[in-house]
Design a protein around this motif. Structure first.
Motif, PDB file in Angstrom:
ATOM      1  N   ASN A 123       1.204  -5.578   5.350  1.00 53.67           N
ATOM      2  CA  ASN A 123       1.412  -4.545   6.284  1.00 53.67           C
ATOM      3  C   ASN A 123       1.693  -5.102   7.631  1.00 53.67           C
ATOM      4  OD1 ASN A 123      -0.286  -1.873   6.194  1.00 53.67           O
ATOM      5  ND2 ASN A 123      -0.823  -2.450   8.631  1.00 53.67           N
ATOM      6  N   GLU A 124       1.048  -6.106   8.276  1.00 52.75           N
ATOM      7  CA  GLU A 124       1.735  -6.636   9.408  1.00 52.75           C
ATOM      8  C   GLU A 124       2.508  -7.005   9.517  1.00 52.75           C
ATOM      9  OE1 GLU A 124      -2.520 -10.038   9.754  1.00 52.75           O
ATOM     10  OE2 GLU A 124      -0.258 -11.023   9.518  1.00 52.75           O
ATOM     11  N   LEU A 125       3.583  -7.438   8.716  1.00 53.29           N
ATOM     12  CA  LEU A 125       5.222  -7.883   9.041  1.00 53.29           C
ATOM     13  C   LEU A 125       5.799  -6.430   9.356  1.00 53.29           C
ATOM     14  CD1 LEU A 125       5.743 -10.434   5.965  1.00 53.29           C
ATOM     15  CD2 LEU A 125       5.898 -10.734   8.936  1.00 53.29           C
ATOM     16  N   HIS A 126       4.919  -6.125   8.171  1.00 55.03           N
ATOM     17  CA  HIS A 126       6.591  -4.288   8.232  1.00 55.03           C
ATOM     18  C   HIS A 126       5.511  -3.619   9.500  1.00 55.03           C
ATOM     19  CE1 HIS A 126       8.264  -0.840   6.711  1.00 55.03           C
ATOM     20  NE2 HIS A 126       6.309   0.141   7.477  1.00 55.03           N
ATOM     21  N   VAL A 127       4.225  -3.288   9.517  1.00 56.12           N
ATOM     22  CA  VAL A 127       3.660  -2.226  11.021  1.00 56.12           C
ATOM     23  C   VAL A 127       4.404  -3.038  12.283  1.00 56.12           C
ATOM     24  CG1 VAL A 127       1.792  -0.962  12.192  1.00 56.12           C
ATOM     25  CG2 VAL A 127       2.061  -1.070   9.496  1.00 56.12           C
ATOM     26  N   ALA A 128       4.223  -4.091  12.530  1.00 54.82           N
ATOM     27  CA  ALA A 128       4.761  -4.604  13.284  1.00 54.82           C
ATOM     28  C   ALA A 128       6.338  -4.600  13.639  1.00 54.82           C
ATOM     29  CB  ALA A 128       4.800  -6.781  13.714  1.00 54.82           C
ATOM     30  N   SER A 129       6.744  -4.436  13.221  1.00 57.07           N
ATOM     31  CA  SER A 129       8.630  -4.510  12.695  1.00 57.07           C
ATOM     32  C   SER A 129       8.966  -2.883  13.515  1.00 57.07           C
ATOM     33  CB  SER A 129       9.115  -4.564  11.235  1.00 57.07           C
ATOM     34  OG  SER A 129       9.460  -3.442  10.168  1.00 57.07           O
ATOM     35  N   LEU A 130       8.155  -1.701  13.306  1.00 52.49           N
ATOM     36  CA  LEU A 130       8.323  -0.659  14.069  1.00 52.49           C
ATOM     37  C   LEU A 130       8.838  -0.289  15.338  1.00 52.49           C
ATOM     38  CD1 LEU A 130       5.289   2.030  12.320  1.00 52.49           C
ATOM     39  CD2 LEU A 130       7.630   0.998  11.575  1.00 52.49           C
ATOM     40  N   ASN A 180     -12.814   8.708  21.489  1.00 48.42           N
ATOM     41  CA  ASN A 180     -13.349   7.187  22.142  1.00 48.42           C
ATOM     42  C   ASN A 180     -13.357   5.747  21.313  1.00 48.42           C
ATOM     43  OD1 ASN A 180     -14.213   8.964  24.775  1.00 48.42           O
ATOM     44  ND2 ASN A 180     -16.265   9.963  23.837  1.00 48.42           N
ATOM     45  N   CYS A 181     -12.100   5.517  20.638  1.00 44.13           N
ATOM     46  CA  CYS A 181     -12.325   4.976  19.775  1.00 44.13           C
ATOM     47  C   CYS A 181     -10.749   3.547  20.548  1.00 44.13           C
ATOM     48  CB  CYS A 181     -11.827   4.539  18.340  1.00 44.13           C
ATOM     49  SG  CYS A 181     -11.101   6.267  18.178  1.00 44.13           S
ATOM     50  N   TYR A 182     -10.999   2.482  19.741  1.00 44.51           N
ATOM     51  CA  TYR A 182      -9.943   1.380  20.055  1.00 44.51           C
ATOM     52  C   TYR A 182      -9.019   1.196  19.205  1.00 44.51           C
ATOM     53  CZ  TYR A 182      -8.432  -3.370  21.775  1.00 44.51           C
ATOM     54  OH  TYR A 182      -7.440  -4.370  22.293  1.00 44.51           O
ATOM     55  N   ILE A 183      -7.863   1.187  18.826  1.00 48.11           N
ATOM     56  CA  ILE A 183      -7.217   0.799  17.365  1.00 48.11           C
ATOM     57  C   ILE A 183      -6.224   0.438  17.781  1.00 48.11           C
ATOM     58  CG2 ILE A 183      -5.383   2.055  15.588  1.00 48.11           C
ATOM     59  CD1 ILE A 183      -8.567   3.240  15.528  1.00 48.11           C
ATOM     60  N   ARG A 184      -5.821  -0.726  17.337  1.00 48.54           N
ATOM     61  CA  ARG A 184      -5.209  -2.049  17.058  1.00 48.54           C
ATOM     62  C   ARG A 184      -4.226  -2.196  16.539  1.00 48.54           C
ATOM     63  NH1 ARG A 184      -9.518  -6.717  18.940  1.00 48.54           N
ATOM     64  NH2 ARG A 184      -7.962  -8.166  19.296  1.00 48.54           N
ATOM     65  N   GLY A 185      -3.169  -2.484  17.265  1.00 51.24           N
ATOM     66  CA  GLY A 185      -2.068  -3.005  15.671  1.00 51.24           C
ATOM     67  C   GLY A 185      -2.287  -4.498  14.926  1.00 51.24           C
ATOM     68  N   SER A 186      -1.772  -4.781  14.222  1.00 51.58           N
ATOM     69  CA  SER A 186      -0.913  -3.583  13.127  1.00 51.58           C
ATOM     70  C   SER A 186      -1.772  -2.642  11.344  1.00 51.58           C
ATOM     71  CB  SER A 186       0.171  -4.367  12.525  1.00 51.58           C
ATOM     72  OG  SER A 186       0.581  -5.074  13.330  1.00 51.58           O
ATOM     73  N   THR A 187      -1.937  -1.811  12.381  1.00 55.01           N
ATOM     74  CA  THR A 187      -3.286  -0.886  11.605  1.00 55.01           C
ATOM     75  C   THR A 187      -2.018   0.003  10.568  1.00 55.01           C
ATOM     76  OG1 THR A 187      -5.350  -1.511  12.520  1.00 55.01           O
ATOM     77  CG2 THR A 187      -5.323   0.668  11.440  1.00 55.01           C
ATOM     78  N   SER A 188      -2.978   0.341   9.807  1.00 55.97           N
ATOM     79  CA  SER A 188      -2.140   1.545   9.063  1.00 55.97           C
ATOM     80  C   SER A 188      -3.790   2.423   8.516  1.00 55.97           C
ATOM     81  CB  SER A 188      -1.469   1.167   7.602  1.00 55.97           C
ATOM     82  OG  SER A 188      -0.122   1.114   7.824  1.00 55.97           O
ATOM     83  N   ILE A 189      -3.525   3.886   8.327  1.00 59.42           N
ATOM     84  CA  ILE A 189      -4.580   5.114   7.964  1.00 59.42           C
ATOM     85  C   ILE A 189      -4.398   5.174   7.345  1.00 59.42           C
ATOM     86  CG2 ILE A 189      -6.388   6.393   9.274  1.00 59.42           C
ATOM     87  CD1 ILE A 189      -6.662   4.241  11.388  1.00 59.42           C
ATOM     88  N   GLY A 248     -13.776   6.874  14.722  1.00 58.35           N
ATOM     89  CA  GLY A 248     -14.354   8.407  15.692  1.00 58.35           C
ATOM     90  C   GLY A 248     -15.025   6.940  16.454  1.00 58.35           C
ATOM     91  N   ASN A 249     -16.000   8.013  16.874  1.00 58.73           N
ATOM     92  CA  ASN A 249     -16.712   7.245  18.281  1.00 58.73           C
ATOM     93  C   ASN A 249     -17.196   5.551  18.225  1.00 58.73           C
ATOM     94  OD1 ASN A 249     -17.211   7.869  21.165  1.00 58.73           O
ATOM     95  ND2 ASN A 249     -19.784   7.371  19.893  1.00 58.73           N
ATOM     96  N   ALA A 250     -16.402   5.102  19.318  1.00 58.93           N
ATOM     97  CA  ALA A 250     -17.130   3.330  20.106  1.00 58.93           C
ATOM     98  C   ALA A 250     -16.463   2.604  18.678  1.00 58.93           C
ATOM     99  CB  ALA A 250     -18.606   3.838  20.007  1.00 58.93           C
ATOM    100  N   VAL A 251     -16.416   3.140  17.774  1.00 61.67           N
ATOM    101  CA  VAL A 251     -15.050   2.244  16.783  1.00 61.67           C
ATOM    102  C   VAL A 251     -13.839   1.344  17.053  1.00 61.67           C
ATOM    103  CG1 VAL A 251     -13.996   2.423  13.925  1.00 61.67           C
ATOM    104  CG2 VAL A 251     -16.084   3.852  14.814  1.00 61.67           C
ATOM    105  N   GLU A 252     -14.088   0.361  16.669  1.00 65.99           N
ATOM    106  CA  GLU A 252     -12.955  -0.119  16.351  1.00 65.99           C
ATOM    107  C   GLU A 252     -12.327  -1.212  14.817  1.00 65.99           C
ATOM    108  OE1 GLU A 252     -11.102  -4.791  18.729  1.00 65.99           O
ATOM    109  OE2 GLU A 252     -13.278  -4.607  18.977  1.00 65.99           O
ATOM    110  N   ILE A 253     -10.555  -0.718  15.173  1.00 60.65           N
ATOM    111  CA  ILE A 253      -9.903  -1.648  14.390  1.00 60.65           C
ATOM    112  C   ILE A 253      -9.145  -1.806  14.832  1.00 60.65           C
ATOM    113  CG2 ILE A 253      -9.009  -0.324  11.520  1.00 60.65           C
ATOM    114  CD1 ILE A 253     -11.471   0.716  11.963  1.00 60.65           C
ATOM    115  N   LYS A 254      -9.088  -2.649  13.959  1.00 60.88           N
ATOM    116  CA  LYS A 254      -8.137  -4.066  14.121  1.00 60.88           C
ATOM    117  C   LYS A 254      -6.717  -4.719  13.457  1.00 60.88           C
ATOM    118  CE  LYS A 254      -6.977  -9.024  14.766  1.00 60.88           C
ATOM    119  NZ  LYS A 254      -7.538  -9.701  14.258  1.00 60.88           N
TER     120      LYS A 254
END
Length: 270
Positions: A94-101, A149-158, A165-171
């Motif tokens: 997933n890191e490799l694929h999403v980073a290549s977009l 109010n959340c923080y989404i960092r690469g390379s994430t797939s949802i 939601g609120n005050a969540v960080e996904i990395k």
């Protein structure tokens, strides 16, 4: 393994696209692929330019080849392709694929008070609410709500029909469809299956104090994941109680649950 107990590896999404559909999308006449192989564009281009070769991993397992059978006498070792064997291999793919977009595709709605710094794929019916900060490349499915109010960092797939939601960080993580991480939680370098619900304050740890690679138990043996940062592997239908803390490298089997304030120190199988 929790994720592979409910679906075959080739039916697992990488960047919200099933692994087998990544193979189909190559559309190279005569090319055969191992159903569990992650193939990099660089290796595929090399193989296409040298059509008599077989691409293998370091253990000489054929990953892709031309002709009816793989020819190990005329094989080349892959530079960045590999076989998906363990769930943490999904994170690597997933890191490799999403980073290549390189081009964003936005079919949902983005609130003007959201900030996006990177390439994003946003599915139809999905909403990015005020106060969301997306840093790096991210893939989000259909009918998913991100924020506020959340923080989404690469390379994430949802996936589809999720809520972050609120005050969540996904990395650097994978969330499959129907999963909710509603508020006050951190998910890093992890894979969450379908219809998972993280109670408020659920935290995944992803870094050892000594900085060494994480090891994870497989059939009673500790296996080096090759990852310095590695969170957890969560099967389908898992629910965590509020303020659950999960040690690095732990696995939660499908439909298991935790109580409020639990600390997951060992794999949770029942």
């Amino acid at each position: 393994m929790p994720l592979f107990a409910t679906r075959p590896i080739d039916d697992f999404p990488i960047g919200n696209v099933l692994l087998r559909d990544h193979h189909t999308a190559l559309k190279i006449d005569g090319l055969h692929t191992h159903p569990h192989a992650w193939l990099s564009a660089l290796d595929v281009a090399f193989l296409s330019a040298n059509g008599t070769r077989t691409l293998v991993d370091e253990q000489q397992v054929p990953l892709a080849w031309f002709g009816d059978d793989a020819d190990l006498s005329n094989a080349v070792v892959a530079s960045s392709s590999f076989l998906i064997v363990h769930p943490w291999d999904l994170i690597r793919a997933n890191e490799l694929h999403v980073a290549s977009l390189t081009e964003s595709r936005i079919e949902g709605s983005v609130h003007p008070n959201a900030v996006i710094e990177g390439t994003i794929h946003l599915g139809p019916g999905s909403r990015i609410l005020p106060g969301v900060f997306i840093e790096g490349n991210v893939v989000i499915g259909a009918n998913t709500k991100i924020g506020p109010n959340c923080y989404i960092r690469g390379s994430t797939s949802i996936g589809d029909k999720c809520h972050v939601g609120n005050a969540v960080e996904i990395k650097n993580s994978i969330l499959l469809s129907g999963t909710n991480v509603g508020h006050l939680s951190y998910v890093g370098d992890s894979v969450l299956g379908e219809k998972v619900n993280f109670g408020a304050g659920t935290i995944t740890s992803n870094l050892r104090h000594d900085g060494a690679n994480h090891r994870s138990e497989v059939e009673g043996v500790l296996v080096d994941t090759g990852r310095r940062k590695f969170g957890c592997i969560v099967g389908d239908g898992v629910h965590t109680g509020i303020n659950t803390s999960i040690y690095p490298g732990r696995k939660l089997w499908p439909r298991t649950s935790t109580r409020p304030g639990d600390i997951v120190q060992r794999d949770l199988m029942s």
